[in-house]
Design an enzyme around this catalytic site. Sequence first.
Site, mmCIF file in Angstrom:
data_model
loop_
_atom_site.group_PDB
_atom_site.id
_atom_site.type_symbol
_atom_site.label_atom_id
_atom_site.label_comp_id
_atom_site.label_asym_id
_atom_site.label_seq_id
_atom_site.Cartn_x
_atom_site.Cartn_y
_atom_site.Cartn_z
ATOM 1 C CG HIS A 112 -1.852 -1.200 1.286
ATOM 2 N ND1 HIS A 112 -2.745 -0.913 2.403
ATOM 3 C CD2 HIS A 112 -2.045 -2.196 0.494
ATOM 4 C CE1 HIS A 112 -3.507 -2.060 2.213
ATOM 5 N NE2 HIS A 112 -3.048 -2.776 1.080
ATOM 6 C CG HIS A 142 -12.902 -0.318 2.142
ATOM 7 N ND1 HIS A 142 -13.624 -0.427 3.250
ATOM 8 C CD2 HIS A 142 -11.752 -1.239 2.378
ATOM 9 C CE1 HIS A 142 -13.124 -1.215 4.071
ATOM 10 N NE2 HIS A 142 -12.035 -1.435 3.680
ATOM 11 C CD GLU A 157 -9.430 -4.278 -2.568
ATOM 12 O OE1 GLU A 157 -8.331 -3.948 -2.895
ATOM 13 O OE2 GLU A 157 -9.792 -4.692 -1.435
ATOM 14 C CG ASP A 158 -14.214 -4.703 -1.941
ATOM 15 O OD1 ASP A 158 -14.883 -5.847 -2.598
ATOM 16 O OD2 ASP A 158 -13.488 -4.915 -0.989
ATOM 17 N NE ARG A 160 -9.182 -7.439 -2.158
ATOM 18 C CZ ARG A 160 -8.151 -7.454 -1.560
ATOM 19 N NH1 ARG A 160 -6.914 -7.911 -2.374
ATOM 20 N NH2 ARG A 160 -7.885 -7.016 -0.610
#
Length: 402
Positions: free
Chosen positions: A122, A212, A236-237, A283
């Site tokens: 990250h 998120h 992602e998400d 994931r």
Amino acid sequence: MKIVDAKVIVCCPGRNFVTLKIVTDDGVTGVGDATLNGRELAVASYLRDHLCPLLIGRDPRRIEDLWQYFYKGAYWRRGPVTMSAIAAVDMALWDIKGKHAGMPLYQLLGGASREHVMVYCHATGRDIAETLDTFEQHRAEGFKAIRAQCGVPGMKSVYGVAKGNAAYEPATKDWPEEQSWSTEKYLDFAPKLFAAVRAKFGFDIHLLHDVHHRLTPIEAARLGKSVEDCRLFWIEDPTPAENQDAFRLIRQHTVTPIAVGEVFNTLWDCKQLIEEQLIDYIRTTVTHAGGITHLRRIADFAAIYQVRTGCHGPSDLSPVSMGAALHFDLWVPNFGLQEYMGYPAPALEVFPHAWTFHDGTMHPGEVPGHGVDIDEALAARYPYERAYLPVARLEDGTLWNW
Ligand code: KDG
Ligand code: MG
């Protein structure tokens, strides 16, 4: 051969972890990770009060039968608490099987499909300049894939951004932190972050981003479409995934790849997303999705639809989970990428491990089993500390998806 002891160890070497240790009558031990961030004691109780007594006297070699016994035999199926507990049993039993066979876990699964496992880390900062700085640091450490998260002008706190110089850790002691969220501000800003990363580092490195769960499907579609030129490895998400139909709308609008599933627990949570090819990376993890035994089933199903794995690897899954994940990753034919957030130093001491990091990749090591253990005496020096994940509210106070 029989199981003679099964005990749950809850410790907090920098953050809370729940570990199951199984002992057999020939003295072989196996460990499994059952950590569920912010709800650790619920899984510890599920194990201590319900599964551990049933393990005593059973044959540890019957991994599949024990998995079915705890999944079907409970009547109450699925859910993060149940599946994390089953996962810990499964992981510990695979560890024991590997030790008995004298083989690393990846060999039991079918052997290595690659030389090493590409991992991403990250990059985070309060503004674009800071995020670019941490991106540069990670690139210098050898990472070939980096997730970028950044503070958004006008928003007090944003998912994924560390406070001060500490590594990013969402859970806070005692009480959940309340964060605020503005979709308008975020959607205006996020494309600028990705453009800045590409302008500085070019396209020779994988760029990822975690939304998120904050957007609606049409907002997620707009984000994906507006950043196509930045060629992200994945977003992602992008939207909550309870309603899997929602992803059809995103897919109709954008070719930006999508990764989903860190909160999923079984194949049933991702079945439609995979079958309809609404995502590119799944994931699910070895801890929250029922251990090696079930994760392997999800991956095999995903392979049919050309969906690859992109396992969640946050610091809130213990180094035991990381070890098991790396064996799985080294074997799984449809591997995509593995997340590696790293650990606080005391956690790495409490969990001696065989895995190694080199030049943006990891390897699980050649030790029989999954290669991670727990130093119980050291763990006892770090007692559990209650901690919660944050909650998010819109600027008018409405509770939102964190
Ligand atoms: O416990 C929650 C974290 O694991 C999660 O917020 C991290 O989204 C995450 C990620 O992609 O690592
Ligand atoms: Mg995530």
